[in-house]
Every structure is written in C-alpha cells, then in structure tokens.
Design a protein around this motif. Structure first.
Motif, PDB file in Angstrom:
ATOM      1  N   MET A   1      35.900  37.492  24.311  1.00 37.51           N
ATOM      2  CA  MET A   1      36.223  37.809  25.707  1.00 37.51           C
ATOM      3  C   MET A   1      34.952  37.732  26.544  1.00 37.51           C
ATOM      4  O   MET A   1      33.903  38.214  26.120  1.00 37.51           O
ATOM      5  N   SER A   2      35.031  37.098  27.691  1.00 40.79           N
ATOM      6  CA  SER A   2      33.874  37.036  28.586  1.00 40.79           C
ATOM      7  C   SER A   2      34.313  37.341  30.012  1.00 40.79           C
ATOM      8  O   SER A   2      35.350  36.871  30.471  1.00 40.79           O
ATOM      9  N   ILE A   3      33.529  38.186  30.675  1.00 43.50           N
ATOM     10  CA  ILE A   3      33.797  38.535  32.077  1.00 43.50           C
ATOM     11  C   ILE A   3      32.506  38.350  32.850  1.00 43.50           C
ATOM     12  O   ILE A   3      31.476  38.913  32.481  1.00 43.50           O
ATOM     13  N   SER A   4      32.572  37.544  33.901  1.00 43.37           N
ATOM     14  CA  SER A   4      31.377  37.351  34.729  1.00 43.37           C
ATOM     15  C   SER A   4      31.536  38.129  36.032  1.00 43.37           C
ATOM     16  O   SER A   4      32.654  38.416  36.474  1.00 43.37           O
ATOM     17  N   SER A   5      30.411  38.491  36.641  1.00 42.45           N
ATOM     18  CA  SER A   5      30.453  39.215  37.909  1.00 42.45           C
ATOM     19  C   SER A   5      31.098  38.360  38.996  1.00 42.45           C
ATOM     20  O   SER A   5      31.783  38.868  39.886  1.00 42.45           O
ATOM     21  N   ASP A   6      30.913  37.031  38.913  1.00 42.92           N
ATOM     22  CA  ASP A   6      31.542  36.132  39.888  1.00 42.92           C
ATOM     23  C   ASP A   6      33.060  36.250  39.842  1.00 42.92           C
ATOM     24  O   ASP A   6      33.736  36.277  40.874  1.00 42.92           O
ATOM     25  N   GLU A   7      33.591  36.335  38.617  1.00 48.09           N
ATOM     26  CA  GLU A   7      35.048  36.425  38.461  1.00 48.09           C
ATOM     27  C   GLU A   7      35.575  37.753  38.995  1.00 48.09           C
ATOM     28  O   GLU A   7      36.589  37.803  39.695  1.00 48.09           O
ATOM     29  N   VAL A   8      34.875  38.829  38.664  1.00 49.16           N
ATOM     30  CA  VAL A   8      35.291  40.152  39.153  1.00 49.16           C
ATOM     31  C   VAL A   8      35.219  40.186  40.681  1.00 49.16           C
ATOM     32  O   VAL A   8      36.154  40.634  41.354  1.00 49.16           O
ATOM     33  N   ASN A   9      34.116  39.668  41.230  1.00 46.54           N
ATOM     34  CA  ASN A   9      33.947  39.663  42.686  1.00 46.54           C
ATOM     35  C   ASN A   9      35.037  38.858  43.366  1.00 46.54           C
ATOM     36  O   ASN A   9      35.547  39.249  44.420  1.00 46.54           O
ATOM     37  N   PHE A  10      35.407  37.717  42.763  1.00 50.47           N
ATOM     38  CA  PHE A  10      36.440  36.874  43.377  1.00 50.47           C
ATOM     39  C   PHE A  10      37.779  37.605  43.407  1.00 50.47           C
ATOM     40  O   PHE A  10      38.492  37.571  44.411  1.00 50.47           O
ATOM     41  N   LEU A  11      38.121  38.291  42.303  1.00 48.90           N
ATOM     42  CA  LEU A  11      39.402  39.010  42.256  1.00 48.90           C
ATOM     43  C   LEU A  11      39.416  40.169  43.247  1.00 48.90           C
ATOM     44  O   LEU A  11      40.441  40.435  43.889  1.00 48.90           O
ATOM     45  N   VAL A  12      38.281  40.852  43.394  1.00 48.09           N
ATOM     46  CA  VAL A  12      38.192  41.943  44.378  1.00 48.09           C
ATOM     47  C   VAL A  12      38.327  41.380  45.788  1.00 48.09           C
ATOM     48  O   VAL A  12      39.035  41.936  46.641  1.00 48.09           O
ATOM     49  N   TYR A  13      37.647  40.246  46.044  1.00 48.96           N
ATOM     50  CA  TYR A  13      37.717  39.571  47.352  1.00 48.96           C
ATOM     51  C   TYR A  13      39.156  39.210  47.698  1.00 48.96           C
ATOM     52  O   TYR A  13      39.637  39.480  48.804  1.00 48.96           O
ATOM     53  N   ARG A  14      39.874  38.631  46.712  1.00 47.75           N
ATOM     54  CA  ARG A  14      41.272  38.252  46.946  1.00 47.75           C
ATOM     55  C   ARG A  14      42.154  39.481  47.170  1.00 47.75           C
ATOM     56  O   ARG A  14      43.056  39.477  48.008  1.00 47.75           O
ATOM     57  N   TYR A  15      41.880  40.543  46.423  1.00 47.38           N
ATOM     58  CA  TYR A  15      42.644  41.783  46.593  1.00 47.38           C
ATOM     59  C   TYR A  15      42.471  42.334  48.006  1.00 47.38           C
ATOM     60  O   TYR A  15      43.443  42.741  48.655  1.00 47.38           O
ATOM     61  N   LEU A  16      41.243  42.341  48.497  1.00 47.14           N
ATOM     62  CA  LEU A  16      40.977  42.836  49.853  1.00 47.14           C
ATOM     63  C   LEU A  16      41.704  41.987  50.888  1.00 47.14           C
ATOM     64  O   LEU A  16      42.295  42.509  51.842  1.00 47.14           O
ATOM     65  N   GLN A  17      41.675  40.664  50.684  1.00 44.28           N
ATOM     66  CA  GLN A  17      42.383  39.751  51.593  1.00 44.28           C
ATOM     67  C   GLN A  17      43.878  40.041  51.599  1.00 44.28           C
ATOM     68  O   GLN A  17      44.498  40.207  52.647  1.00 44.28           O
ATOM     69  N   GLU A  18      44.459  40.105  50.388  1.00 47.58           N
ATOM     70  CA  GLU A  18      45.904  40.260  50.258  1.00 47.58           C
ATOM     71  C   GLU A  18      46.381  41.624  50.750  1.00 47.58           C
ATOM     72  O   GLU A  18      47.529  41.780  51.147  1.00 47.58           O
ATOM     73  N   SER A  19      45.477  42.622  50.727  1.00 50.05           N
ATOM     74  CA  SER A  19      45.842  43.970  51.150  1.00 50.05           C
ATOM     75  C   SER A  19      45.658  44.159  52.649  1.00 50.05           C
ATOM     76  O   SER A  19      45.935  45.232  53.178  1.00 50.05           O
ATOM     77  N   GLY A  20      45.156  43.119  53.341  1.00 50.55           N
ATOM     78  CA  GLY A  20      44.998  43.213  54.791  1.00 50.55           C
ATOM     79  C   GLY A  20      43.662  43.763  55.247  1.00 50.55           C
ATOM     80  O   GLY A  20      43.445  43.979  56.432  1.00 50.55           O
ATOM     81  N   PHE A  21      42.726  43.979  54.282  1.00 51.29           N
ATOM     82  CA  PHE A  21      41.394  44.460  54.663  1.00 51.29           C
ATOM     83  C   PHE A  21      40.515  43.263  55.004  1.00 51.29           C
ATOM     84  O   PHE A  21      39.543  42.951  54.312  1.00 51.29           O
ATOM     85  N   SER A  22      40.857  42.577  56.073  1.00 53.38           N
ATOM     86  CA  SER A  22      40.226  41.291  56.366  1.00 53.38           C
ATOM     87  C   SER A  22      38.738  41.409  56.647  1.00 53.38           C
ATOM     88  O   SER A  22      37.945  40.578  56.193  1.00 53.38           O
ATOM     89  N   HIS A  23      38.332  42.440  57.388  1.00 54.74           N
ATOM     90  CA  HIS A  23      36.908  42.576  57.711  1.00 54.74           C
ATOM     91  C   HIS A  23      36.100  42.950  56.468  1.00 54.74           C
ATOM     92  O   HIS A  23      34.997  42.450  56.257  1.00 54.74           O
ATOM     93  N   SER A  24      36.692  43.832  55.646  1.00 55.19           N
ATOM     94  CA  SER A  24      36.032  44.207  54.392  1.00 55.19           C
ATOM     95  C   SER A  24      35.904  42.980  53.484  1.00 55.19           C
ATOM     96  O   SER A  24      34.878  42.770  52.841  1.00 55.19           O
ATOM     97  N   ALA A  25      36.973  42.174  53.436  1.00 55.25           N
ATOM     98  CA  ALA A  25      36.952  40.958  52.614  1.00 55.25           C
ATOM     99  C   ALA A  25      35.876  39.998  53.103  1.00 55.25           C
ATOM    100  O   ALA A  25      35.132  39.411  52.307  1.00 55.25           O
ATOM    101  N   PHE A  26      35.780  39.874  54.406  1.00 58.49           N
ATOM    102  CA  PHE A  26      34.781  38.984  55.004  1.00 58.49           C
ATOM    103  C   PHE A  26      33.375  39.428  54.600  1.00 58.49           C
ATOM    104  O   PHE A  26      32.569  38.641  54.099  1.00 58.49           O
TER     105      PHE A  26
END
Length: 518
Positions: A1-26
């Motif tokens: 199993m491998s997890i990179s910080s880039d992958e975690v950051n991307f999923l968090v970024y997408r979560y913020l976008q999808e949840s409507g936290f647009s400024h936080s996502a930006f």
C-alpha cells in the motif's frame, strides 16, 4: 500500500469543492500545489474521500467485530462506530471487550442449547435428522453472515474494478474528446510560454495600446512582458496605456510606469487588496479590500480621494459605472453603488443569499450583473430595487462574469449584447440578458472555470479552467474553435487590443500567449 501527500491533498481539495467550500478549496489548492500533481481529476469519481473513509471505517468495525480466533459475531450487539470513535484507541478497545463479553455469552447460550438438544434427542430418537438439519441451518446462517461480509468485500472490489473500468471508459471518452479537439488544438508553434515567476500567476492584463502583457504572481512580483513584433498602429482605446496598477496582499496598491519604475504607493487599506480598477478617463483607481472598505485614489498624486466603509465584511470586487460612480460587492451578500463625494451609497441591492464574487456594469452602465456562491446570476437596474433577472442554471458557485463588447455604446453596435458566466460546475454559460435566457452552455472543461473574456469584436470567448485548458468559443454558435492545454491550472485569460492574441496565467508560474493569427 502506498499513499502520497499529493493524493491525500487532491482528495481533500475535491472534497472541499464538492462540499461548496469554494474559497477554502481555492486557497488549499494553491498552498498544496494541486495543479502541479499528475493526478487526472477526470478519472477520480465524486465523493472519493468520503468513499475511502467509509471503507476505512468498515475495516475498523470489522477489526473490532472479529475475535482473535477469527470468529465473527452474528448481528451487532452495540451501535456502529462513528468516525471519531474509530480513531480513538480507547473506544475501539472498549468495543472489542464488549464483543468478547458478547461472544462469551453467546458461547454459553450455545452450550445450554446443545445440552437441551441432547436431552431432546435422548427423549425423541426419531428426530435426529430433523434436528441436524436445524443445526445446519443455524451454521449456514452464521456462514451466511461471513459470506455476506465476504460478498461485501468482493462487491466492494468489484465496485473498485467497476470504477477503474469506468475510469478507463472515461479515459477513452476523454481520448475521443481529444481526438475531436485535435482539429481545433492550437499548435505549440503558436503558443509562447513565458517563464520567470516563482509561484502561481493569479492575473494578467494587456496594455490597451501595445502588445505589453502584465502578470501578477504569488511570488510578490508583477512582470511586464514585451510581445510587440512591430508597430500595431493606432488604438481606439480611451486609456493611454502608460501606467500599470497592482494590488497586493501586503495591503498596498502601487502604480508603475510601463518601463517598470514605481510611480506611486497607495497605502490606506488594512489588509489584502482583492480588486483594483482604472476608470475610463484614467485619472482614478478604485480598490476593494479585506478591511471591508473601498477606496477611490487619485492616479496622478497617489492620494486617497475617498474611503467608503459601507460593507460589513470583506469587499471582493468593484466596477466603475462612470468616471466617478462605481459598484462594490462583498461576502456580506450586499451590493452598494457609490459616488465620489457622497457619504452614503446611492443605491444598495440585496437579494443574494451567499457571498457575491463579482460584479460588472454593461457597456452603457445601465445594467449591473452580479454572481454569487448562491449559484445565481442577477441583473440589477438603478431604476428599481429588485433584480431585473434572477438567472438560475449553474449547479455550483459562479466565480466570475463578463459582458460582451457589443450592442449600443460599443464598437460593435449591431451585435447583440451577451453576458458570460464561469462556474465551479466546470461550465461556461452565455446569456441573452434582454430575454433572460441562456443561449449556450459550454461544457468542455473538466474542472472549475476561473476566467472568461470576450474578444474585442465579441465574436469569440476565451475561457480558462483549473483543468489547465484555455478554450476559445464562437459566441454565435457555441462551437469550440481553438483549444490549448497548458502546464498549470488557468487563473486568468485576456485578449489583446487587436484580438489576435490571448494571454493566460497559470498556477505553475507560467504565462502563455496564444497567437490566433492564421
């Protein structure tokens, strides 16, 4: 199993976008350099972070539920774990102990049942086969429970494969799209990439007279790029194009000559400046800040002519209606129209239910368009308090808007007036404001669209998205006519005065210039 910080950051970024936290996502996208990752966002399904967290929670529940000898409890003796419970070792251990106690109780009950069954078998020897069948059914139920868990895992794996296959399908579809786009793809020979900035480039703007392109970056510098090949002749623009204004997170606005020399420093805001606009005459500059105020500055002396403290939250955008009257919008959901010399707003528009991201007056200064995180686009008139049109079609926040340079009072009076809106739903929409209807929905972007710009003749629209693509559209037909994929998410697109070049600034520090001449 491998997890990179880039992958975690991307999923968090997408979560913020999808949840409507647009400024936080930006902000998070900028700070974590999302645009520089090699992850293809088109292949990542919606709610990916929640999905993987749910699977992790199910794993912890399974870990708690399975005894040391591998036996699985039938049923749930206590409630399922919450996400916070699952990350607390004490809670997990307590649940495990509760399961062990339950197991001991179940084993005791089974022993008692077996003893009763043995007694019944001794009393009724004719029923052993039937009793054995009942026991087999009980075991089958327990096995069924195990099989059920295994089936869930298999189904989960199947779902994962399904997503992967779906991803391949998407990739193929994306490939088909790229095949189609090859006919409109701008060749590298027609794209000039300007490198020098050391951080994301948030904004770019052309000189109204010459082919000088200014860019502003997170590296705290502004750069002026000379792209003139020869004299381009006279310009019909009113502005002289001799000065450049910049606004910064340090709270200062600065005026520079086109040679790069500092002419004035404008320091009255207490905090970052979010918007800066010249008036048509070129004698005043208007700024909006996080300090909730807007300021009109004298461009020649650098003094603050008037500060307007009417918003109750950060001011996000400003736009001149005339040489001394302007509108401002804020995270307080209000729009104020103010005039130099007046100590109260001339007009206040209310109706948005979330932050108002951008405002723009039409070419005649009679209609004001606004867009908001409430996913609506509203058209206002000084003649009434309520909005003229409430345009609802986007499914996510609308980041910016632009009027076409067409219709009465423009250089293209015979063409119809249009309004373009760019949204986090990855679409651009073109509106006929007079009728209040959407004419075209432009859907080729894969990520939020941060910028749109009309060509000087209004026949084409450029759009820039975080999918790293700049698209050029025919505004009459809605057809994609040119496309370019850069190396970073696109924050800003702009046309030069002659309409044959498009500048674009990107999150990886690059600035590209697209030459649209044949």
């Amino acid at each position: 199993m491998s997890i990179s910080s880039d992958e975690v950051n991307f999923l968090v970024y997408r979560y913020l976008q999808e949840s409507g936290f647009s400024h936080s996502a930006f902000t998070f996208g900028i700070e974590s350099h999302i645009s520089q990752s090699n992850i293809n966002g088109a292949l990542v399904p919606p709610a990916a972070l929640i999905s993987i967290i749910q699977k992790g929670l199910q794993y912890v529940e399974a870990e708690v539920s399975i005894n040391e000898d591998g036996t699985l409890f039938d049923g749930r003796p206590i409630e399922s774990l919450s996400l916070i419970d699952a990350v607390m070792p004490d809670v997990v251990q307590t649940r495990q102990q509760a399961y062990r106690d339950k197991l001991a109780q179940q084993q005791q009950q089974q022993q008692q049942q077996q003893q009763q069954q043995q007694q019944q078998q001794q009393q009724q020897p004719q029923q052993p086969q039937q009793q054995q069948q009942q026991q087999q059914v009980t075991v089958a139920s327990a096995s069924g429970s195990t099989a059920g868990s295994q089936l869930t895992a298999n189904n989960g794996e199947g779902a994962a494969n399904g997503e992967e296959n779906g991803g391949h399908g998407l990739a193929n579809h994306h490939g088909e799209m790229m095949e189609v786009e090859r006919s409109v793809e701008i060749p590298q020979s027609k794209a000039m990439v300007l490198r020098g900035h050391e951080s994301e480039v948030f904004i770019c703007a052309w000189n109204p007279v010459n082919d000088l392109l200014a860019s502003g970056s997170g590296d705290s510098t502004a750069r002026i790029w000379n792209l003139s090949e020869a004299s381009t002749g006279s310009s019909t623009q009113l502005s002289e194009g001799t000065l450049l204004a910049t606004g910064s997170y340090d709270g200062f606005a600065r005026i520079w000559t086109k040679d790069g020399n500092l002419a004035s420093t404008l320091g009255q805001h207490k905090g970052p400046i979010f918007a800066l606009k010249w008036n048509k005459k070129g004698n005043f500059i208007l700024s909006a800040g996080v300090d909730k105020t807007t300021i009109i500055w004298d461009a020649h002396t650098g003094e603050a002519k008037q500060q307007f403290p009417f918003h109750s939250a950060p001011a996000l955008d400003v736009d001149w209606q005339s040489n001394n009257t302007f509108a401002s919008c804020s995270t307080d959901m209000c729009i104020h129209v103010c005039k130099l010399g007046q100590d109260r707003p001339v007009k206040t528009f209310q109706g948005h239910t979330n932050e108002v991201n951008a405002i723009k007056w039409d070419p005649t200064g009679s209609l004001l368009a606004s867009c908001s995180d409430d996913m609506t686009l509203k058209i206002w008139s000084m003649k009434q308090d309520m909005c003229v049109h409430d345009l609802q079609a986007h499914s996510k926040e609308i980041y910016t808007i632009k009027w076409s340079p067409t219709g009465p009072g423009t250089n293209n009076p015979s063409a119809n007036l249009m309004l373009a809106s760019a949204s986090f739903d990855s679409t651009v929409r073109l509106w006929d404001v007079e009728r209040g209807v959407c004419i075209h929905t432009l859907t080729r972007h894969q990520e939020p669209v941060y910028s749109v710009a009309f060509s000087p003749d209004g026949r084409h629209l450029a759009s820039g998205s975080f999918d790293k693509c700049v698209h050029i559209w025919n505004t009459q037909t809605g057809a994609l006519v040119h496309s370019y994929r850069g190396t970073g998410g696109i924050f800003e697109v702009c046309w030069n005065a002659t309409g044959d070049k498009v500048g674009a600034s990107a999150s990886d520090g690059s600035v590209c210039v697209l030459d649209l001449r044949k």
